[in-house]
Design an enzyme around this catalytic site. Structure first.
Site, PDB file in Angstrom:
ATOM      1  N   SER A 192       4.671   2.450   7.733  1.00  0.00           N
ATOM      2  CA  SER A 192       4.487   1.416   6.752  1.00  0.00           C
ATOM      3  C   SER A 192       5.514   0.990   6.003  1.00  0.00           C
ATOM      4  O   SER A 192       6.466   1.855   5.406  1.00  0.00           O
ATOM      5  CB  SER A 192       3.458   1.952   5.873  1.00  0.00           C
ATOM      6  OG  SER A 192       2.053   1.773   6.321  1.00  0.00           O
ATOM      7  N   ASP A 200      -0.005  -7.826   2.135  1.00  0.00           N
ATOM      8  CA  ASP A 200       0.512  -6.561   1.885  1.00  0.00           C
ATOM      9  C   ASP A 200       1.862  -6.472   1.573  1.00  0.00           C
ATOM     10  O   ASP A 200       2.731  -6.107   2.552  1.00  0.00           O
ATOM     11  CB  ASP A 200       0.065  -5.426   2.926  1.00  0.00           C
ATOM     12  CG  ASP A 200       0.325  -4.217   2.716  1.00  0.00           C
ATOM     13  OD1 ASP A 200       0.360  -3.507   1.816  1.00  0.00           O
ATOM     14  OD2 ASP A 200       0.223  -3.373   3.907  1.00  0.00           O
ATOM     15  N   HIS A 249       0.683  -1.255   0.053  1.00  0.00           N
ATOM     16  CA  HIS A 249      -0.072  -0.015   0.032  1.00  0.00           C
ATOM     17  C   HIS A 249       0.768   1.285   0.091  1.00  0.00           C
ATOM     18  O   HIS A 249       0.552   2.288  -0.054  1.00  0.00           O
ATOM     19  CB  HIS A 249      -0.965   0.013   1.206  1.00  0.00           C
ATOM     20  CG  HIS A 249      -0.258   0.205   2.659  1.00  0.00           C
ATOM     21  ND1 HIS A 249       0.052  -0.813   3.441  1.00  0.00           N
ATOM     22  CD2 HIS A 249      -0.180   1.408   3.041  1.00  0.00           C
ATOM     23  CE1 HIS A 249       0.306  -0.351   4.580  1.00  0.00           C
ATOM     24  NE2 HIS A 249       0.503   1.102   4.173  1.00  0.00           N
TER      25      HIS A 249
END
Length: 256
Positions: free
Chosen positions: A212, A117, A73
């Protein structure tokens, strides 16, 4: 299309990239890991900063001289505007900067649920190994980090959900792995915790927006990738992409 999916995912879950989808955080959505402490790149020389238009967005890790790894992402369609910064403790400064030539998403990556992910990317030039730039170790196929294992998350993410501060220096925080079924119950109102995920946290400690894609480490072995959690980063558990579960995919995609 990917940008629209990214926004949807961030509105569905607190994904820990710099919060481009939330206007209130658009230029202030970076800070540091929650209740961690400063770190230096020589202690974590495999950590990367992933930048979009020169502004840092996410973290990543070096898995070979020609491959890096991060969260799916974190990436836009137009990678010509993205770059990898290796070998620097300091945000948006120093080290070695490279463009991106190749991006490979997991074929079952779901930008809405954040299942699988993970992304592997190739720099336009190989990473020049040295004291500040090294290759992280990866676990064996199918490795499952046991509950209670002490692990370390590294990144440049927010200090807290309420404080907008951009520290210059890399941060680290020690967390503990927890059982997926426990995590699944706690985070059920955000997203399902799938087999491609693992969970870790501690009381008033954790990862936050801007972290992230950064590594979750057991010593010098990367066992996870920072992925998502509750909007309140002080929440005791967050979800990470499980490297052991996806180890064979990484090998198939990169040869590493």
């Amino acid at each position: 299309m990917l940008r629209a999916l990214f926004i949807l995912a961030c509105l569905t879950a607190a994904c820990f990239a710099a919060p481009r989808a939330r206007v209130a955080w658009s230029r202030r959505g970076h800070g540091r890991i929650v209740n961690g402490e400063p770190a230096v790149i020589t202690d974590y020389p495999w950590v990367l900063a992933i930048e979009f238009l020169v502004r840092q967005e996410c973290g990543g890790s070096i898995i070979s001289t020609t491959w890096a790894m991060s969260a799916g992402h974190c990436f836009y369609d137009d990678v010509s505007k993205m770059s990898l910064r290796a070998g620097s403790t300091v945000r948006e400064s120093g080290g070695v900067v490279s463009g991106i030539s190749t991006v490979v998403y997991h074929e079952n990556y779901d930008s809405t649920t954040l299942d699988n992910d993970i992304v592997v990317v190739q720099p336009t030039t190989p990473f020049p190994l040295g004291p500040n730039i090294q290759i992280v170790k990866l676990p064996t196929d199918g490795y499952e980090a046991p509950a209670g294992l002490r692990v370390t998350a590294v990144g440049w993410g927010m200090l807290s959900t309420e404080v907008y501060h951009e520290p210059e220096q890399l941060q680290k925080v020690d967390l503990y792995v927890d059982e997926n079924w426990i995590c699944g119950e706690i985070l059920a109102d955000v997203l399902p915790v799938t087999d491609s995920m693992m969970c870790a946290g501690d009381i008033n400690k954790g990862v936050c927006f801007g972290d992230s894609g950064g590594p979750l480490l057991y010593g010098d072995v990367q066992v996870g990738i920072t992925s998502w959690g509750q909007e309140s980063c002080e929440y005791p558990l967050s979800a990470f992409t499980d490297i052991g579960f996806l180890r064979s995919w990484i090998r198939n995609a990169t040869g590493v």
